[in-house]
Design a protein around this motif. Structure first.
Motif, PDB file in Angstrom:
ATOM      1  N   ASP A  60      44.585   0.709  34.970  1.00 49.35           N
ATOM      2  CA  ASP A  60      45.445   1.629  34.234  1.00 49.35           C
ATOM      3  C   ASP A  60      45.942   0.924  32.973  1.00 49.35           C
ATOM      4  O   ASP A  60      46.959   0.216  33.003  1.00 49.35           O
ATOM      5  CB  ASP A  60      46.619   2.062  35.115  1.00 49.35           C
ATOM      6  N   ALA A  63      49.525   0.988  31.582  1.00 47.33           N
ATOM      7  CA  ALA A  63      50.548   0.138  32.187  1.00 47.33           C
ATOM      8  C   ALA A  63      50.455  -1.305  31.697  1.00 47.33           C
ATOM      9  O   ALA A  63      51.184  -2.174  32.169  1.00 47.33           O
ATOM     10  CB  ALA A  63      50.429   0.180  33.718  1.00 47.33           C
ATOM     11  N   ASN A  87      51.674  -6.573  33.055  1.00 42.19           N
ATOM     12  CA  ASN A  87      50.968  -5.620  33.913  1.00 42.19           C
ATOM     13  C   ASN A  87      52.005  -4.854  34.727  1.00 42.19           C
ATOM     14  O   ASN A  87      52.499  -5.344  35.739  1.00 42.19           O
ATOM     15  CB  ASN A  87      49.998  -6.357  34.841  1.00 42.19           C
ATOM     16  N   SER A  89      51.456  -2.066  36.286  1.00 42.93           N
ATOM     17  CA  SER A  89      50.808  -1.192  37.269  1.00 42.93           C
ATOM     18  C   SER A  89      51.057  -1.703  38.684  1.00 42.93           C
ATOM     19  O   SER A  89      51.644  -2.767  38.891  1.00 42.93           O
ATOM     20  CB  SER A  89      49.299  -1.135  37.002  1.00 42.93           C
TER      21      SER A  89
END
Length: 212
Positions: A60, A63, A87, A89
């Protein structure tokens, strides 16, 4: 007025023929219904299998972010890209490479003590793993992204476009600002095929750009 009554035998025979005819008409309808159900089940199964076969753990990129991205100002040779890669996600990601039109080659580098009181930088095998909710600090004297074989001078105030590449094929385009910097004296420890860059360090690259 007289009413004709059929004999019991003829009446039973007529009813039997009607029942047989209705039964014969009903069979094709049942067969069609069963066939349609099987086809639908078969199609649904194939679709499900296809979706399963094509499923991947996608990164993703919405994110992911690189905050305070900057590149050292240099006249030629190579430079470093720095910043904090976050990060946000729910899954771990791995930064495996990068690309930029400003450089002929881009590598991920780590920096370690060279045993003589100095620091030595070398290519990071396998890339940088970033846990879910974690971050990777790219900084002088530490992990960083190396821009090699620069296509033009990088002058303070310039903007450099870089595409970060993650395991699985996801990419994150970022823009970094070029800044003057004279710190971090790491020597480059070349991997196979990189011997021509031996002896170059971040400090000499920064001095090429100059603090004027």
């Amino acid at each position: 007025m007289s009413r004709t009554t059929q004999p019991p035998t003829l009446l039973r025979s007529s009813l039997s023929r009607r029942a047989a005819l209705l039964g014969a008409l009903a069979l094709p309808l049942v067969a069609c219904s069963a066939g349609g159900s099987d086809d639908a089940g078969s199609d649904g199964g194939a679709t499900g299998s296809s979706a399963s076969d094509g499923a991947v753990d996608a990164v993703d990129t919405t994110a992911l972010s690189l905050a305070d991205a900057w590149v050292k100002a240099v006249e030629s040779g190579m430079s470093g890209l720095f910043g904090t890669l976050t990060n946000a996600s729910a899954s771990a990601v791995t930064l495996v490479g990068a690309a930029s039109s400003a450089a002929g080659m881009v590598q991920l580098h780590e920096t370690n003590a060279d045993g003589s009181g100095g620091m030595s930088m070398q290519e990071k095998e396998g890339g940088f793993a970033i846990p879910a909710g974690g971050e990777l600090r790219l900084e002088p004297g530490g992990d960083h992204i190396m821009l090699m074989d620069l296509t033009a001078p990088l002058l303070a105030g310039d903007a450099v476009e870089v595409t970060l590449q993650f395991a699985g094929g996801a990419e994150l385009p970022i823009t970094a600002t070029v800044k003057d910097f004279a710190g971090a004296q790491e020597n480059y420890s070349p991997s196979d095929g990189g011997g021509e860059m031996e002896g170059m360090d971040h400090g000499s690259m920064a001095s090429d750009g100059g603090d004027e």
